[in-house]
Design an enzyme around this catalytic site. Structure first.
Site, PDB file in Angstrom:
ATOM      1  N   TYR A 126       0.810  -1.220   0.000  1.00 37.50           N
ATOM      2  CA  TYR A 126       0.000   0.000   0.000  1.00 37.50           C
ATOM      3  C   TYR A 126       0.843   1.269   0.000  1.00 37.50           C
ATOM      4  O   TYR A 126       0.328   2.349  -0.256  1.00 37.50           O
ATOM      5  CB  TYR A 126      -0.925   0.012   1.224  1.00 37.50           C
ATOM      6  CG  TYR A 126      -2.190  -0.790   1.023  1.00 37.50           C
ATOM      7  CD1 TYR A 126      -2.144  -2.178   0.909  1.00 37.50           C
ATOM      8  CD2 TYR A 126      -3.432  -0.168   0.948  1.00 37.50           C
ATOM      9  CE1 TYR A 126      -3.305  -2.910   0.720  1.00 37.50           C
ATOM     10  CE2 TYR A 126      -4.598  -0.897   0.767  1.00 37.50           C
ATOM     11  CZ  TYR A 126      -4.524  -2.265   0.640  1.00 37.50           C
ATOM     12  OH  TYR A 126      -5.673  -2.993   0.453  1.00 37.50           O
ATOM     13  N   LYS A 176       3.532 -15.029   4.195  1.00 38.82           N
ATOM     14  CA  LYS A 176       3.823 -15.972   3.108  1.00 38.82           C
ATOM     15  C   LYS A 176       5.344 -16.088   3.069  1.00 38.82           C
ATOM     16  O   LYS A 176       5.999 -15.745   2.083  1.00 38.82           O
ATOM     17  CB  LYS A 176       3.229 -15.423   1.798  1.00 38.82           C
ATOM     18  CG  LYS A 176       3.327 -16.344   0.617  1.00 38.82           C
ATOM     19  CD  LYS A 176       2.348 -17.500   0.637  1.00 38.82           C
ATOM     20  CE  LYS A 176       2.617 -18.418  -0.546  1.00 38.82           C
ATOM     21  NZ  LYS A 176       1.755 -19.624  -0.544  1.00 38.82           N
ATOM     22  N   ASP A 209      -2.370 -18.432   2.454  1.00 40.30           N
ATOM     23  CA  ASP A 209      -3.290 -19.285   1.678  1.00 40.30           C
ATOM     24  C   ASP A 209      -3.932 -20.328   2.594  1.00 40.30           C
ATOM     25  O   ASP A 209      -5.136 -20.594   2.513  1.00 40.30           O
ATOM     26  CB  ASP A 209      -2.596 -19.915   0.463  1.00 40.30           C
ATOM     27  CG  ASP A 209      -1.229 -20.511   0.762  1.00 40.30           C
ATOM     28  OD1 ASP A 209      -0.723 -20.358   1.902  1.00 40.30           O
ATOM     29  OD2 ASP A 209      -0.654 -21.145  -0.145  1.00 40.30           O
ATOM     30  N   ASP A 233      -6.034  -6.915   4.245  1.00 40.00           N
ATOM     31  CA  ASP A 233      -7.169  -6.417   3.464  1.00 40.00           C
ATOM     32  C   ASP A 233      -8.000  -7.591   2.962  1.00 40.00           C
ATOM     33  O   ASP A 233      -9.227  -7.626   3.118  1.00 40.00           O
ATOM     34  CB  ASP A 233      -6.650  -5.584   2.283  1.00 40.00           C
ATOM     35  CG  ASP A 233      -7.780  -5.121   1.385  1.00 40.00           C
ATOM     36  OD1 ASP A 233      -8.766  -4.574   1.924  1.00 40.00           O
ATOM     37  OD2 ASP A 233      -7.694  -5.319   0.163  1.00 40.00           O
ATOM     38  N   ASP A 237     -11.926  -9.223   4.413  1.00 41.68           N
ATOM     39  CA  ASP A 237     -13.144  -9.420   3.623  1.00 41.68           C
ATOM     40  C   ASP A 237     -13.636 -10.854   3.804  1.00 41.68           C
ATOM     41  O   ASP A 237     -14.836 -11.106   3.949  1.00 41.68           O
ATOM     42  CB  ASP A 237     -12.900  -9.131   2.136  1.00 41.68           C
ATOM     43  CG  ASP A 237     -13.269  -7.708   1.748  1.00 41.68           C
ATOM     44  OD1 ASP A 237     -13.247  -6.821   2.628  1.00 41.68           O
ATOM     45  OD2 ASP A 237     -13.577  -7.471   0.555  1.00 41.68           O
TER      46      ASP A 237
HETATM   47  C1  IPM Z   1     -10.500  -1.490   3.187  1.00 41.34           C
HETATM   48  C2  IPM Z   1     -10.690  -1.044   1.769  1.00 41.34           C
HETATM   49  C3  IPM Z   1      -9.547  -0.119   1.387  1.00 41.34           C
HETATM   50  C4  IPM Z   1      -8.257  -0.894   1.534  1.00 41.34           C
HETATM   51  C5  IPM Z   1      -9.635   0.501  -0.016  1.00 41.34           C
HETATM   52  C6  IPM Z   1     -10.946   1.189  -0.248  1.00 41.34           C
HETATM   53  C7  IPM Z   1      -8.478   1.431  -0.278  1.00 41.34           C
HETATM   54  O1  IPM Z   1     -10.765  -2.129   0.911  1.00 41.34           O
HETATM   55  O2  IPM Z   1     -10.521  -0.626   4.085  1.00 41.34           O
HETATM   56  O3  IPM Z   1     -10.342  -2.677   3.428  1.00 41.34           O
HETATM   57  O4  IPM Z   1      -7.849  -1.594   0.598  1.00 41.34           O
HETATM   58  O5  IPM Z   1      -7.644  -0.786   2.588  1.00 41.34           O
HETATM   59 MN    MN Z   2     -10.683  -4.039   1.938  1.00 40.70          MN
END
Ligand code: IPM
Ligand code: MN
Length: 333
Positions: A126, A176, A209, A233, A237
């Site tokens: 990032y 990893k 993984d 990140d 999710d």
């Molecule tokens: C998150 C989002 C952000 C990230 C994006 C929108 C830049 O996906 O907060 O997880 O990748 O950190």
């Molecule tokens: Mn995200």
């Protein structure tokens, strides 16, 4: 506890809708707050080209916390808002910990469980290192480096160990290391060094993984996880998906030194496709508001809101109806 000065960025799409419900819950908990609203996000950018002026960053520094809904709008080129607003906010305010808790409710024969991902929030892929050579030619080269400093990795890992001591004393490093032999080696050595300061914490290591499989098949093995920015990140999710959906996933972008205001936001995005329909789930945003209150020392109000959310996880209704239901439960708690 006095009045908390909160900078509010509703943002785009469903952002303002879910933030309104979080603010409702804060009120219901009897917490006194002074709000400053900031009109920022993809919509603002499309209107007048403004993303995040330095004056706004300075103004935020005089606030106790930042509460953000979601940013991003159709028609804005990729990266403009993500890098220019969200990442600039994380980097400039040095919000180096991204804390993302997950709750697995009991069911399907398995007990309830909760675990937390600590995602490094200012470095890794990032950071923006890299660039193009021979752009738009057949010989084009694009590189995107991963920046890992001993200081940055160590402070994040130390936060995760501290958190583990306040929970079940178990911390897993996810990386990893078998392929990323430079950055992975730095993470593993730093993890092992810091571990010696926390003899009560048992540690584990998973490749990212494999961690994806465990998230789905055996999340009970986790208490606190620490990982780098990009792995965090993706994993968070997945964490949202396996624990009731992304509509429940909350997060805190923390400066544990409390030099800058920390920022609290749901993990989900602005979902422009459902904006204005009243169908967004406000729980992730409300739980993020609870994380904010907890960080501000309003621990009673924070748990009242968290409990109210957890008691209404399956609530049906519009965004505002679910928010009303939770606010009512907060008043009773
Ligand atoms: C998150 C989002 C952000 C990230 C994006 C929108 C830049 O996906 O907060 O997880 O990748 O950190
Ligand atoms: Mn995200």
């Amino acid at each position: 506890m006095g009045t908390h000065r909160i900078a509010v960025v509703g943002g785009d799409g469903i952002g303002p809708e879910v933030v309104a419900e979080g603010l409702k819950a804060i009120d219901a908990a009897g917490v006194s707050s002074e709000l400053t609203h900031f009109d920022l996000g993809g919509g603002r950018y499309l209107r007048d080209g403004v993303v995040l002026p330095d004056e706004v960053l300075e103004e935020w520094r005089s606030h106790d916390a930042i509460y953000l809904g979601a940013v991003g709008a159709p028609g804005v080129p990729p990266g403009v808002i993500e890098r220019g607003l969200l990442l600039k906010m994380r980097f400039e305010l040095d919000l180096y910990v991204n804390q993302r808790p997950f709750l697995l409710t009991p069911g399907d024969g398995r007990p309830g469980h909760d675990f937390v991902v600590i995602r490094e929030n200012t470095e890794g892929t990032y950071a923006g290192e890299g660039g193009f050579l021979r752009k738009s030619t057949p010989q084009e080269i694009a590189t995107q480096g991963s920046v890992n400093t001993r200081m940055g990795v160590e402070r994040c890992i130390r936060y995760a160990f501290e958190l583990a001591t306040s929970r079940d004393d178990h911390l897993t490093l996810v990386h990893k290391t078998n392929v990323l032999t430079f950055s992975g080696d730095l993470w593993q050595r730093t993890f092992d060094d810091v571990a010696t300061e926390y003899p009560s914490v048992t540690t584990a290591y998973n490749h990212v993984d494999a961690a994806c499989i465990y998230f789905v098949q055996d999340p009970q093995r986790y208490d606190v996880i620490v990982t780098d920015n990009l792995f965090g990140d993706i994993l968070t999710d997945l964490g949202g998906a396996v624990s009731g959906g992304i509509g429940l996933a909350a997060s805190a972008n923390l400066d544990p030194t409390r030099t800058s205001p920390s920022m609290f936001e749901p993990v989900h995005g602005s979902a422009p496709d459902i904006a204005g329909t009243g169908s967004a789930n406000p729980i992730a945003a409300i739980l993020s508001a609870a994380m904010m209150l907890d960080f501000l020392g309003e621990t009673g109000a924070a748990s009242a809101i968290t409990d109210a959310c957890n008691a209404n996880l399956g609530a049906q209704g519009t965004t505002a109806e679910v928010g009303d239901l939770i606010a009512a439960a907060v008043r009773i708690n």
